[in-house]
Every structure is written in C-alpha cells, then in structure tokens.
Design a protein around this motif. Structure first.
Motif, mmCIF file in Angstrom:
data_model
loop_
_atom_site.group_PDB
_atom_site.id
_atom_site.type_symbol
_atom_site.label_atom_id
_atom_site.label_comp_id
_atom_site.label_asym_id
_atom_site.label_seq_id
_atom_site.Cartn_x
_atom_site.Cartn_y
_atom_site.Cartn_z
ATOM 1 N N GLY A 366 -20.037 4.566 22.870
ATOM 2 C CA GLY A 366 -18.816 3.970 22.333
ATOM 3 C C GLY A 366 -18.499 4.463 20.931
ATOM 4 N N ILE A 367 -19.535 4.624 20.103
ATOM 5 C CA ILE A 367 -19.324 5.118 18.743
ATOM 6 C C ILE A 367 -18.879 6.578 18.789
ATOM 7 C CG2 ILE A 367 -20.420 5.512 16.498
ATOM 8 C CD1 ILE A 367 -19.997 2.542 17.382
ATOM 9 N N ILE A 368 -19.444 7.355 19.708
ATOM 10 C CA ILE A 368 -19.022 8.754 19.861
ATOM 11 C C ILE A 368 -17.550 8.815 20.266
ATOM 12 C CG2 ILE A 368 -19.336 10.843 21.266
ATOM 13 C CD1 ILE A 368 -22.325 10.114 21.442
ATOM 14 N N VAL A 369 -17.149 7.965 21.217
ATOM 15 C CA VAL A 369 -15.752 7.944 21.676
ATOM 16 C C VAL A 369 -14.814 7.599 20.529
ATOM 17 C CG1 VAL A 369 -14.096 6.651 23.090
ATOM 18 C CG2 VAL A 369 -16.226 7.475 24.100
ATOM 19 N N VAL A 370 -15.144 6.565 19.763
ATOM 20 C CA VAL A 370 -14.269 6.142 18.668
ATOM 21 C C VAL A 370 -14.183 7.232 17.600
ATOM 22 C CG1 VAL A 370 -13.978 4.455 16.809
ATOM 23 C CG2 VAL A 370 -14.609 3.689 19.096
ATOM 24 N N LYS A 371 -15.302 7.919 17.333
ATOM 25 C CA LYS A 371 -15.260 9.024 16.373
ATOM 26 C C LYS A 371 -14.357 10.138 16.874
ATOM 27 C CE LYS A 371 -16.110 10.956 12.592
ATOM 28 N NZ LYS A 371 -15.607 10.354 11.346
ATOM 29 N N LEU A 372 -14.426 10.442 18.163
ATOM 30 C CA LEU A 372 -13.534 11.454 18.746
ATOM 31 C C LEU A 372 -12.075 11.029 18.634
ATOM 32 C CD1 LEU A 372 -15.607 12.356 21.929
ATOM 33 C CD2 LEU A 372 -14.996 13.954 20.100
ATOM 34 N N LEU A 373 -11.808 9.737 18.818
ATOM 35 C CA LEU A 373 -10.445 9.227 18.675
ATOM 36 C C LEU A 373 -9.966 9.369 17.231
ATOM 37 C CD1 LEU A 373 -10.712 6.015 20.878
ATOM 38 C CD2 LEU A 373 -9.481 8.113 21.437
ATOM 39 N N GLU A 374 -10.871 9.169 16.258
ATOM 40 C CA GLU A 374 -10.526 9.369 14.851
ATOM 41 C C GLU A 374 -10.075 10.802 14.603
ATOM 42 O OE1 GLU A 374 -13.661 8.367 12.197
ATOM 43 O OE2 GLU A 374 -13.329 6.223 12.302
ATOM 44 N N VAL A 375 -10.826 11.745 15.146
ATOM 45 C CA VAL A 375 -10.488 13.160 14.960
ATOM 46 C C VAL A 375 -9.113 13.456 15.558
ATOM 47 C CG1 VAL A 375 -11.180 15.546 15.428
ATOM 48 C CG2 VAL A 375 -12.921 13.818 14.976
ATOM 49 N N GLY A 376 -8.840 12.875 16.722
ATOM 50 C CA GLY A 376 -7.559 13.103 17.382
ATOM 51 C C GLY A 376 -6.369 12.646 16.564
ATOM 52 N N LEU A 377 -6.565 11.645 15.706
ATOM 53 C CA LEU A 377 -5.468 11.117 14.894
ATOM 54 C C LEU A 377 -4.979 12.100 13.839
ATOM 55 C CD1 LEU A 377 -6.648 7.426 14.355
ATOM 56 C CD2 LEU A 377 -4.571 8.145 15.532
ATOM 57 N N VAL A 378 -5.797 13.114 13.518
ATOM 58 C CA VAL A 378 -5.395 14.070 12.473
ATOM 59 C C VAL A 378 -5.375 15.515 12.973
ATOM 60 C CG1 VAL A 378 -6.138 12.649 10.531
ATOM 61 C CG2 VAL A 378 -7.805 14.137 11.635
ATOM 62 N N THR A 379 -5.588 15.715 14.281
ATOM 63 C CA THR A 379 -5.660 17.065 14.831
ATOM 64 C C THR A 379 -4.260 17.580 15.170
ATOM 65 O OG1 THR A 379 -7.793 16.486 15.812
ATOM 66 C CG2 THR A 379 -6.751 18.492 16.589
ATOM 67 N N PRO A 380 -3.929 18.811 14.749
ATOM 68 C CA PRO A 380 -2.629 19.382 15.129
ATOM 69 C C PRO A 380 -2.585 19.679 16.622
ATOM 70 C CG PRO A 380 -3.985 21.015 13.967
ATOM 71 C CD PRO A 380 -4.711 19.700 13.894
ATOM 72 N N PRO A 381 -1.406 19.785 17.249
ATOM 73 C CA PRO A 381 -0.099 19.775 16.601
ATOM 74 C C PRO A 381 0.516 18.385 16.398
ATOM 75 C CG PRO A 381 0.163 20.256 18.925
ATOM 76 C CD PRO A 381 -1.318 20.121 18.695
ATOM 77 N N ILE A 382 -0.048 17.351 17.015
ATOM 78 C CA ILE A 382 0.574 16.020 16.896
ATOM 79 C C ILE A 382 -0.477 15.024 16.451
ATOM 80 C CG2 ILE A 382 2.018 14.291 18.041
ATOM 81 C CD1 ILE A 382 2.795 16.348 20.089
ATOM 82 N N GLY A 383 -1.031 15.193 15.270
ATOM 83 C CA GLY A 383 -1.934 14.207 14.702
ATOM 84 C C GLY A 383 -1.116 13.043 14.177
ATOM 85 N N LEU A 384 -1.223 11.888 14.817
ATOM 86 C CA LEU A 384 -0.341 10.758 14.509
ATOM 87 C C LEU A 384 -0.362 10.401 13.028
ATOM 88 C CD1 LEU A 384 1.546 8.583 15.602
ATOM 89 C CD2 LEU A 384 -0.453 7.163 16.074
ATOM 90 N N ASN A 385 -1.571 10.361 12.417
ATOM 91 C CA ASN A 385 -1.655 9.988 11.003
ATOM 92 C C ASN A 385 -0.943 10.984 10.100
ATOM 93 O OD1 ASN A 385 -3.145 7.724 11.620
ATOM 94 N ND2 ASN A 385 -4.707 8.106 10.079
ATOM 95 N N VAL A 386 -0.945 12.257 10.476
ATOM 96 C CA VAL A 386 -0.257 13.275 9.679
ATOM 97 C C VAL A 386 1.244 13.002 9.664
ATOM 98 C CG1 VAL A 386 0.295 15.733 9.528
ATOM 99 C CG2 VAL A 386 -2.037 15.007 10.059
ATOM 100 N N TYR A 387 1.789 12.632 10.810
ATOM 101 C CA TYR A 387 3.219 12.336 10.883
ATOM 102 C C TYR A 387 3.554 11.039 10.146
ATOM 103 C CZ TYR A 387 4.214 16.203 13.992
ATOM 104 O OH TYR A 387 4.379 17.468 14.500
ATOM 105 N N VAL A 388 2.608 10.097 10.150
ATOM 106 C CA VAL A 388 2.806 8.861 9.379
ATOM 107 C C VAL A 388 2.907 9.178 7.889
ATOM 108 C CG1 VAL A 388 1.684 6.718 8.633
ATOM 109 C CG2 VAL A 388 1.737 7.317 11.055
ATOM 110 N N ILE A 389 2.016 10.060 7.400
ATOM 111 C CA ILE A 389 2.051 10.480 5.999
ATOM 112 C C ILE A 389 3.379 11.148 5.676
ATOM 113 C CG2 ILE A 389 1.004 12.009 4.277
ATOM 114 C CD1 ILE A 389 -0.797 9.703 4.927
ATOM 115 N N LYS A 390 3.795 12.072 6.542
ATOM 116 C CA LYS A 390 5.059 12.782 6.327
ATOM 117 C C LYS A 390 6.224 11.812 6.317
ATOM 118 C CE LYS A 390 7.690 16.495 6.028
ATOM 119 N NZ LYS A 390 8.957 15.792 5.737
ATOM 120 N N GLY A 391 6.212 10.837 7.248
ATOM 121 C CA GLY A 391 7.292 9.859 7.293
ATOM 122 C C GLY A 391 7.328 8.973 6.059
#
Length: 435
Positions: A366-391
């Motif tokens: 479960g900790i491995i999965v959540v860490k992978l989900l963290e990485v996905g939030l900032v990975t291009p081309p659509i890292g959600l957190n990156v777009y939040v920062i830009k917005g």
C-alpha cells in the motif's frame, strides 16, 4: 463475445470515457452496469445497483474519510495553517536554499492537515512561490518545490488515500498510517537534501536569499503554528498507543481541531459552514468514485480479467521484483493522466488479486502504491499538481519551467521508492510496534 472479451472491452471503454473527462465514478459505473447486464441479465445488474451502494457506503471504517476531511477543512477555515511558511522560513533561513527548504516543511505540515495534495499545492503556490521569486530564486526550483511537496500529504498521515486503500484492501488503516509516516518524512528529507546540495553547488539558484531572524521573531512564530503539530501529534499518538482506533481518530481529531479553534476564537459560523460544505462536496465525490470502483470490481470478477491479468504477469516471472516493476509501470503511465484517488480505485481490482497471489505484505505494498501515485501527480505530460501550480500563478511561470523544476524532485521520489522497496522495515517497523 466471451466474458473475458467483454471485460477487456470494458476496461478500454472506461479509459476512453475518463480521457474524455467523464467523471471517473460515472464512467466506471456505466461500463460496469452495461457489462454485467451483457454477461448475465439486466435483472442482476439492477439488483447490484439497488443493494451495493448502501451496503458499501454503510461500512463503519469509511466514516474515517469524511472525519479526516472535516478536520483538515476546519484547520484551513479557522486559519490554523496560516503562518506555516513564515514560521518555517524564520527557523530554516540559514540553510542553503532556505526559502525552498521552508516551503517543503510548510507543505508537509499543510498536507498532513488537509489530506489533499491539490489543495496544498494551490495554497502554497500563492504563498511561497511569490516570496521565492521576489528573492530571485530560479523559477523552476521555486515552482517545482511546491508541486512536489504538495504530494507529501498522500503518505504523511492522516491520509485519505491510505484510508481508502485500507478499506478497499481490507487492511488496518492504523497500520497504514504508521507505515506511511517514516517514508513520508524520508521523502521530505530527500527533497531538502537535494535542494541544499544544488544551491550549495550553484548559489545563483537561490538568488539573494539572505534573510535572518531574531530569537524573539522565532518565538512569536511558534505562537502561530503550535496548534497544527499538537493536533497531528495527538491523532497519530492516539492511534499508535491504541487509545482510539483510526476510525475514531478522525472524530477525535475533528473535536480537537474545533476546541483549538474555540481557544483561538477562530471558530466562527462562517468557518464552520465553509468546512462543512467543503467536506460534503469532497466526501460525495470520493464516494461516487468508490461506488463506481466497487461496481467495476464486480464486473471484472465476473469477466475473469483479474485472473487472466495475474496469469499474464506471472507467466513472465513469479519473482517479487518483476511484479513490482509491472505494477510500477502501470501506475507511472496511468498516473500521468488520471488523478490519484481515481487511479488507485480503478487499478486495485486488477492489482490486488495479483499481489495477494504473490503473498506480498499488503501494508508494505500500500505504501508503494501511494508513493507511485505521488510520482504520478508531478509526472509529465499531465502532472495534476503542475497544472494546479500553473493555474494558481497564471502567466508568472510557464509549464515547461515548472516541469523542468519538478524533474529533480521526481528523481528524489524514485530514490525514495527504491528505498521503500528494498528496505521494507521503513514501512513495517512502526506498525509492528503499535499497541
């Protein structure tokens, strides 16, 4: 069509609907109901629609999610998170890249209180990034720091993601909270170490950051931020010592947050209303995804896709390393396009049978999965957190600048992920010591 073919087609259609921005819970529900009707009958599908949502949503353990959300929104609406960045800046100003280091620490506290990576990134982008840019920080470093640090709330408890994983995988939420603590702190420390090394080697990255603070200023700052460490310490301490269960901890944390707000004369009618509305909206959206994913689980089970998927992965190798590589690739690729809660609940019906068949520890996984989900939030081309920062910042920075800045943090996340995988004790030591 065979049941297996219907199941494979259902997965493809669900991903297509999600790509078209159909809400994930709705997409999963529609595909599942249609697929079950095709494999059995509309009567069976209708029976599932009428019974499953109530039975699932009525689980006692799930009440922890809205309670922790309410706790976080109370902290925000009563200004308990106000002054976090200022306080961290005063205490950490002497370190190389002090403003960026302060941003990491403030984001970690904010994320732990709010339980939302997106909310943390949006709030800290408006507070910390302008301050760093004012001191001529490198734009990529300033924005990348906030985009990556906002994800820390996924691991540092109390985390809504860990609650949902625990309920879905039938794993102790309390053990997951304790398991996520050390990896979460380690991730923050790796960010800080990377910032300090980079600034030490290239001082121009931190511009003219020469701020210093007196002892009195530091003491004054502590008066503003003491409620948050107290609240988080009380919640985690109570779970660790067995005074109350994780489900009860959400309610206890909300009560403590309300009492602190009363003591600070900040619990206004407007603050309560704001916290309740935000909690209701967030809870409703999460439960819609949860119910849609439960339909999807039933649909896939009937189709036989999880068994076929497990056999396909295990046909290459039954070694743990291969299973983890396969799972990591799935999450890293899909994480570029789908938000963390939706992705986790979309993939668990496929992944959990594979992991259980390989006899892997579900807390550690479960900790491995959540860490992978963290990485996905900032990975291009659509890292959600990156777009939040830009917005949040508008035209102050460009998307390429933010993605370039966050690349260093993705490297640290990969290092953290490898440490979690190769040193299971990082995740499993504290759960083993719980009462």
């Amino acid at each position: 069509m065979t049941n297996l073919q219907i199941g494979m087609a259902g997965i493809a259609i669900a991903l297509g609907l999600i790509a078209l921005r159909i809400p994930i819970g709705v997409a999963l529900g529609l595909v599942s109901i249609t697929g079950i009707a095709m494999m059995t009958s509309m009567t069976v599908a209708w029976g599932m629609i009428s019974a499953t949502p109530f039975d699932f949503a009525g689980q006692w353990e799930l009440s922890a999610a809205p309670m922790f959300l309410l706790m976080g929104y109370l902290c925000t609406s009563t200004n308990m998170t106000q002054g976090l960045f200022t306080a961290m800046r005063l205490f950490l100003a002497r370190l190389p890249g002090g403003l960026a280091v302060s941003s990491v620490m403030a984001s970690a506290f904010f994320a732990a209180a709010s339980g939302s990576s997106v909310a943390t990134s949006a709030a800290m982008a408006r507070i910390a990034v302008p301050e760093m840019l004012k001191h001529n920080y490198n734009r990529g470093l300033a924005t990348g720091t906030i985009a990556a640090s906002g994800t820390l709330g996924s691991l540092i408890p109390p985390s809504v993601l860990l609650v949902l994983y625990g309920v879905y995988a039938k794993v102790s939420v309390g053990q997951l909270f304790m398991a996520g603590f050390l990896p979460g702190i380690m991730s923050a420390l790796l960010y800080i170490l990377m910032i300090m090394v980079r600034v030490k080697r290239n001082p121009a990255l931190a511009g003219n950051d020469q701020s210093r603070a007196s002892t009195q200023e530091k003491l004054d700052a502590l008066k503003e931020i003491w409620p948050l460490p107290l609240l988080i310490g009380a919640v985690l301490g109570g779970i660790f010592t067995g005074i109350f269960s994780p489900t009860e901890a959400g309610a206890v944390g909300t009560c403590i947050a309300a009492l602190i707000a009363i003591a600070r004369r900040a619990l206004t009618t407007a603050a309560i209303k704001d916290a309740l509305i935000n909690t209701a909206v967030s809870t409703a959206s999460i439960f819609i995804i949860l119910i849609g994913s439960l339909f999807f689980t039933r649909f896939l089970a009937l189709s036989g896709v999880p068994t076929a998927f497990s056999n396909l992965i295990l046909s290459v190798s039954t070694e743990t390393w291969w299973i983890l590589i396969a799972v990591s690739l799935i999450y890293l690729v899909l994480g570029m396009f789908i938000d963390s809660i939706g992705l986790m609940l979309l993939t668990l019906p496929l992944i959990l049978p594979l992991v259980q068949g390989a006899d892997l520890n579900l807390v550690w996984f479960g900790i491995i999965v959540v860490k992978l989900l963290e990485v996905g939030l900032v990975t291009p081309p659509i890292g959600l957190n990156v777009y939040v920062i830009k917005g949040a910042l508008g035209n102050v920075v460009s998307l390429p600048e933010v993605f370039r800045g966050v690349s260093w943090f993705i490297l640290m996340d990969i290092i953290a992920l490898l440490l979690i995988i190769f040193i299971p004790a990082l995740s499993l030591y504290l759960p083993s010591r719980m009462h």
